[in-house]
Motif scaffolding. Structure first.
Motif, PDB file in Angstrom:
ATOM      1  N   ALA A  67       0.826  -1.210   0.000  1.00 50.28           N
ATOM      2  CA  ALA A  67       0.000   0.000   0.000  1.00 50.28           C
ATOM      3  C   ALA A  67       0.859   1.258   0.000  1.00 50.28           C
ATOM      4  O   ALA A  67       0.432   2.309  -0.476  1.00 50.28           O
ATOM      5  CB  ALA A  67      -0.931  -0.002   1.209  1.00 50.28           C
ATOM      6  N   GLY A  68       2.079   1.148   0.496  1.00 53.43           N
ATOM      7  CA  GLY A  68       2.986   2.297   0.525  1.00 53.43           C
ATOM      8  C   GLY A  68       3.748   2.509  -0.767  1.00 53.43           C
ATOM      9  O   GLY A  68       4.569   3.421  -0.852  1.00 53.43           O
ATOM     10  N   HIS A  69       3.496   1.686  -1.762  1.00 54.59           N
ATOM     11  CA  HIS A  69       4.201   1.796  -3.043  1.00 54.59           C
ATOM     12  C   HIS A  69       3.163   1.969  -4.152  1.00 54.59           C
ATOM     13  O   HIS A  69       2.471   1.001  -4.506  1.00 54.59           O
ATOM     14  CB  HIS A  69       5.052   0.549  -3.287  1.00 54.59           C
ATOM     15  CG  HIS A  69       6.157   0.399  -2.284  1.00 54.59           C
ATOM     16  ND1 HIS A  69       5.957  -0.137  -1.046  1.00 54.59           N
ATOM     17  CD2 HIS A  69       7.470   0.752  -2.348  1.00 54.59           C
ATOM     18  CE1 HIS A  69       7.094  -0.132  -0.382  1.00 54.59           C
ATOM     19  NE2 HIS A  69       8.024   0.411  -1.142  1.00 54.59           N
ATOM     20  N   PRO A  70       3.060   3.160  -4.716  1.00 54.71           N
ATOM     21  CA  PRO A  70       2.029   3.433  -5.719  1.00 54.71           C
ATOM     22  C   PRO A  70       2.031   2.461  -6.898  1.00 54.71           C
ATOM     23  O   PRO A  70       0.962   2.056  -7.366  1.00 54.71           O
ATOM     24  CB  PRO A  70       2.346   4.850  -6.187  1.00 54.71           C
ATOM     25  CG  PRO A  70       3.128   5.458  -5.069  1.00 54.71           C
ATOM     26  CD  PRO A  70       3.875   4.326  -4.427  1.00 54.71           C
ATOM     27  N   GLU A  71       3.213   2.072  -7.370  1.00 50.22           N
ATOM     28  CA  GLU A  71       3.258   1.154  -8.517  1.00 50.22           C
ATOM     29  C   GLU A  71       2.693  -0.215  -8.147  1.00 50.22           C
ATOM     30  O   GLU A  71       2.022  -0.865  -8.951  1.00 50.22           O
ATOM     31  CB  GLU A  71       4.679   1.030  -9.086  1.00 50.22           C
ATOM     32  CG  GLU A  71       5.715   0.392  -8.162  1.00 50.22           C
ATOM     33  CD  GLU A  71       6.293   1.328  -7.098  1.00 50.22           C
ATOM     34  OE1 GLU A  71       7.101   0.846  -6.302  1.00 50.22           O
ATOM     35  OE2 GLU A  71       5.926   2.523  -7.057  1.00 50.22           O
ATOM     36  N   ALA A  72       2.930  -0.659  -6.910  1.00 50.73           N
ATOM     37  CA  ALA A  72       2.365  -1.936  -6.466  1.00 50.73           C
ATOM     38  C   ALA A  72       0.856  -1.810  -6.330  1.00 50.73           C
ATOM     39  O   ALA A  72       0.112  -2.736  -6.687  1.00 50.73           O
ATOM     40  CB  ALA A  72       2.991  -2.359  -5.139  1.00 50.73           C
ATOM     41  N   GLY A  73       0.394  -0.683  -5.816  1.00 46.88           N
ATOM     42  CA  GLY A  73      -1.043  -0.452  -5.691  1.00 46.88           C
ATOM     43  C   GLY A  73      -1.735  -0.491  -7.035  1.00 46.88           C
ATOM     44  O   GLY A  73      -2.827  -1.046  -7.169  1.00 46.88           O
ATOM     45  N   ALA A  74      -1.097   0.098  -8.035  1.00 46.11           N
ATOM     46  CA  ALA A  74      -1.675   0.094  -9.378  1.00 46.11           C
ATOM     47  C   ALA A  74      -1.757  -1.333  -9.915  1.00 46.11           C
ATOM     48  O   ALA A  74      -2.752  -1.712 -10.550  1.00 46.11           O
ATOM     49  CB  ALA A  74      -0.842   0.965 -10.314  1.00 46.11           C
ATOM     50  N   GLU A  75      -0.724  -2.128  -9.657  1.00 51.37           N
ATOM     51  CA  GLU A  75      -0.736  -3.516 -10.117  1.00 51.37           C
ATOM     52  C   GLU A  75      -1.837  -4.307  -9.402  1.00 51.37           C
ATOM     53  O   GLU A  75      -2.537  -5.109 -10.025  1.00 51.37           O
ATOM     54  CB  GLU A  75       0.624  -4.172  -9.875  1.00 51.37           C
ATOM     55  CG  GLU A  75       0.725  -5.552 -10.497  1.00 51.37           C
ATOM     56  CD  GLU A  75       2.126  -6.115 -10.441  1.00 51.37           C
ATOM     57  OE1 GLU A  75       2.233  -7.347 -10.469  1.00 51.37           O
ATOM     58  OE2 GLU A  75       3.102  -5.333 -10.373  1.00 51.37           O
ATOM     59  N   LEU A  76      -1.998  -4.078  -8.115  1.00 47.18           N
ATOM     60  CA  LEU A  76      -3.068  -4.757  -7.380  1.00 47.18           C
ATOM     61  C   LEU A  76      -4.437  -4.363  -7.920  1.00 47.18           C
ATOM     62  O   LEU A  76      -5.334  -5.202  -8.030  1.00 47.18           O
ATOM     63  CB  LEU A  76      -2.992  -4.445  -5.889  1.00 47.18           C
ATOM     64  CG  LEU A  76      -1.875  -5.136  -5.115  1.00 47.18           C
ATOM     65  CD1 LEU A  76      -1.835  -4.645  -3.678  1.00 47.18           C
ATOM     66  CD2 LEU A  76      -2.045  -6.644  -5.150  1.00 47.18           C
ATOM     67  N   ASP A  77      -4.597  -3.075  -8.235  1.00 47.63           N
ATOM     68  CA  ASP A  77      -5.860  -2.624  -8.807  1.00 47.63           C
ATOM     69  C   ASP A  77      -6.137  -3.321 -10.131  1.00 47.63           C
ATOM     70  O   ASP A  77      -7.271  -3.693 -10.432  1.00 47.63           O
ATOM     71  CB  ASP A  77      -5.860  -1.106  -9.009  1.00 47.63           C
ATOM     72  CG  ASP A  77      -5.939  -0.347  -7.694  1.00 47.63           C
ATOM     73  OD1 ASP A  77      -6.338  -0.954  -6.677  1.00 47.63           O
ATOM     74  OD2 ASP A  77      -5.589   0.851  -7.700  1.00 47.63           O
ATOM     75  N   GLU A  78      -5.079  -3.501 -10.916  1.00 47.70           N
ATOM     76  CA  GLU A  78      -5.228  -4.136 -12.226  1.00 47.70           C
ATOM     77  C   GLU A  78      -5.529  -5.631 -12.093  1.00 47.70           C
ATOM     78  O   GLU A  78      -6.413  -6.163 -12.773  1.00 47.70           O
ATOM     79  CB  GLU A  78      -3.939  -3.950 -13.039  1.00 47.70           C
ATOM     80  CG  GLU A  78      -4.008  -4.551 -14.429  1.00 47.70           C
ATOM     81  CD  GLU A  78      -2.708  -4.357 -15.189  1.00 47.70           C
ATOM     82  OE1 GLU A  78      -2.370  -5.249 -15.979  1.00 47.70           O
ATOM     83  OE2 GLU A  78      -2.030  -3.329 -14.993  1.00 47.70           O
ATOM     84  N   LEU A  79      -4.797  -6.317 -11.206  1.00 44.16           N
ATOM     85  CA  LEU A  79      -4.946  -7.768 -11.070  1.00 44.16           C
ATOM     86  C   LEU A  79      -6.056  -8.161 -10.104  1.00 44.16           C
ATOM     87  O   LEU A  79      -6.604  -9.255 -10.199  1.00 44.16           O
ATOM     88  CB  LEU A  79      -3.633  -8.390 -10.594  1.00 44.16           C
ATOM     89  CG  LEU A  79      -2.449  -8.239 -11.548  1.00 44.16           C
ATOM     90  CD1 LEU A  79      -1.191  -8.789 -10.904  1.00 44.16           C
ATOM     91  CD2 LEU A  79      -2.733  -8.937 -12.860  1.00 44.16           C
TER      92      LEU A  79
END
Length: 87
Positions: A67-79
């Motif tokens: 949650a503290g890493h925007p790029e990871a959050g975007a990937e979670l949103d996508e997957l």
């Protein structure tokens, strides 16, 4: 202990007071089990619960980290994330 590719169970010795032992023996008898089998079933169920709890806690730590890493959050949103609890 000799290893044959299968993990061998190890003996656990516990001491119970007379009242506790009698109460557990009564419950075991009602379930058609011996005391050792009954206590082993209880211990195995608790071990499984503890492992599941540890896995969930690890997952929550990972999600908090991501949650503290925007790029990871975007990937979670996508997957997406799992919708069910496999408990």
């Amino acid at each position: 202990m000799y290893y044959t590719g299968v993990l061998m169970a190890q003996t656990l010795t516990i001491r119970l007071g007379a009242e506790d032992r009698a109460a557990l023996e009564e419950v075991a008898r009602k379930q058609g089990k011996g005391l050792s089998s009954f206590v082993r079933d209880l211990a195995e169920a608790e071990a499984r619960r503890a492992r599941r709890e540890a896995i969930r806690a690890d997952g929550q730590r990972v999600m908090a980290h991501l949650a503290g890493h925007p790029e990871a959050g975007a990937e979670l949103d996508e997957l997406g994330t799992p919708l069910t609890d496999l408990a």
